[in-house]
Enzyme design. Structure first.
Site, PDB file in Angstrom:
ATOM      1  N   ALA A 119       0.814  -1.215   0.000  1.00 30.60           N
ATOM      2  CA  ALA A 119       0.000   0.000   0.000  1.00 30.60           C
ATOM      3  C   ALA A 119       0.850   1.269   0.000  1.00 30.60           C
ATOM      4  O   ALA A 119       0.345   2.347  -0.308  1.00 30.60           O
ATOM      5  CB  ALA A 119      -0.927  -0.008   1.211  1.00 30.60           C
ATOM      6  N   HIS A 120       2.118   1.177   0.330  1.00 33.67           N
ATOM      7  CA  HIS A 120       2.967   2.371   0.476  1.00 33.67           C
ATOM      8  C   HIS A 120       4.296   2.160  -0.228  1.00 33.67           C
ATOM      9  O   HIS A 120       5.266   1.785   0.420  1.00 33.67           O
ATOM     10  CB  HIS A 120       3.187   2.679   1.959  1.00 33.67           C
ATOM     11  CG  HIS A 120       3.897   3.980   2.210  1.00 33.67           C
ATOM     12  ND1 HIS A 120       5.258   4.123   2.060  1.00 33.67           N
ATOM     13  CD2 HIS A 120       3.439   5.193   2.586  1.00 33.67           C
ATOM     14  CE1 HIS A 120       5.614   5.362   2.365  1.00 33.67           C
ATOM     15  NE2 HIS A 120       4.535   6.027   2.674  1.00 33.67           N
ATOM     16  N   PHE A 121       4.487   2.341  -1.544  1.00 38.33           N
ATOM     17  CA  PHE A 121       3.367   2.573  -2.446  1.00 38.33           C
ATOM     18  C   PHE A 121       3.353   1.447  -3.448  1.00 38.33           C
ATOM     19  O   PHE A 121       4.370   0.805  -3.648  1.00 38.33           O
ATOM     20  CB  PHE A 121       3.527   3.918  -3.152  1.00 38.33           C
ATOM     21  CG  PHE A 121       3.529   5.090  -2.216  1.00 38.33           C
ATOM     22  CD1 PHE A 121       2.328   5.590  -1.730  1.00 38.33           C
ATOM     23  CD2 PHE A 121       4.715   5.672  -1.821  1.00 38.33           C
ATOM     24  CE1 PHE A 121       2.331   6.683  -0.885  1.00 38.33           C
ATOM     25  CE2 PHE A 121       4.711   6.764  -0.954  1.00 38.33           C
ATOM     26  CZ  PHE A 121       3.515   7.260  -0.483  1.00 38.33           C
TER      27      PHE A 121
END
Lengths: 158, 184
Positions: B55-57
């Protein structure tokens, strides 16, 4: 065919490795020679889903996942061969010997080579090490079904 | 003569005896050395197999700043949770000042060194520095409390018994505070 060695980081290697989080078990490919070998490592950290349950009072990396990490590294050696990038790789037969526990905070160094490749069947060898000590050794038989199937004899009754 | 206690080679299991952070918010893997009341040295490995990387990233996996901050903190905790009577206590942030200098990617190892400046009445002050391959990556200065111990040193209020503000109690806490104010 050129056989130049190169390295892949965690994002680049996902081009050649279809497994994704939380089942991508390699972090860095330090050296891959397409069709010949792949070396790299996986970092182990407490912040992984299997440590709290395997085991609560003695966290160590499950053997099946150690094998999977080696198989994923061998897959990179296969799929970096030009023309094979999008192929699916299946495992057919693995023999593993475990010698040492792999724990959080350690670096799991993976070394794999393709011993023979014929008709879509790849015989591979892999060794996993921690601090230079052998943790597990594996003989793996991997296949690329797309190629393998084209060599199967045709059925007589359609 | 006072003997200096040195804790060495604390693994994942032992670290969890000293502090209460657990998966998926346990951000330290190994403590090489800890001198209670003074310093601690340890590291955290980063692997793509951690929940924040996808999710990051998505197209550029790197360690979020808060995770670096938390890793620095969790090594720092070992400087004072190793003192007698503090083992296994819960801690709370009072103040943090952090700085980030380098992108950390999956496969990196963050080496952390933490120093304790002072520890009094359940309140710890100090700092920690994180390095990757010997290269400066991040640092932080902290004020961290052990609420259970700090409460004991609070002065008693006029309401007799000392009111402790706890905003998590919501309305009940507010009512308690109002009563206390009225009584005083």
């Amino acid at each position: 065919m050129e056989n130049k060695a190169f390295s892949l980081d965690s994002l680049e290697l996902q081009k050649y490795q279809p497994n994704r989080y939380p089942f991508l078990l390699i972090d860095y490919v330090t050296e891959v020679i397409p069709g010949v070998s792949a070396k790299g490592y996986k970092n182990l950290t407490n912040n992984e889903w299997f440590f709290p349950v395997h085991f609560p009072d003695d966290p160590n990396m499950p053997g099946a996942l150690q094998l999977e990490a080696l198989a994923q590294m061998a897959t990179v050696a296969i799929l970096t061969v030009p023309g094979l990038e999008d192929k699916v790789v299946h495992g057919l037969k693995h023999t593993v010997r475990f010698r040492r526990e792999v724990r959080p905070g350690e670096r799991f160094d993976l070394e794999t080579e393709i011993v023979s490749s014929k008709r879509g069947l790849f015989q591979c060898k892999g060794i996993g090490r921690v601090n230079g000590e052998i943790a597990c050794e594996a003989e793996m038989l991997l296949s690329v079904p797309d190629i393998f199937k084209s060599f199967l004899p045709k059925r007589s009754n359609g | 003569m006072e003997e200096t206690v040195v804790l060495k080679d604390l693994d994942a299991y032992k670290i969890q005896e000293y502090q209460q952070n657990r998966y998926p918010l346990l951000f330290v893997d190994h403590i090489a050395e800890a001198i209670p009341g003074k310093m601690a040295r340890g590291h955290k490995n980063f692997s793509y197999n951690e929940w924040f990387f996808p999710a990051h990233f998505q197209d550029e996996p790197n360690v979020p700043g808060f995770v670096q901050m938390e890793a620095l903190t969790q090594v720092f905790l070992m400087t004072f949770l190793t003192l007698p009577g503090n083992k296994g206590r819960k801690t709370a942030f009072v103040k943090v000042e952090s700085e980030f200098k380098r992108k950390i990617i999956p496969g990196d190892r963050l080496d952390i060194e933490a120093d304790l400046e002072s520890y009094r009445r359940g309140l710890a002050k100090g700092s920690a520095v994180g390095k990757v391959n010997g290269e400066f990556a991040c640092q932080a200065k902290f004020v961290i409390a052990i609420p259970d111990i700090m409460r004991k040193y609070r002065p008693a209020s006029g309401a007799g018994g000392g009111v402790i503000l706890n905003f998590h109690n919501g309305l009940a806490g507010q009512r308690k505070l109002n009563n206390a104010l009225r009584a005083s």
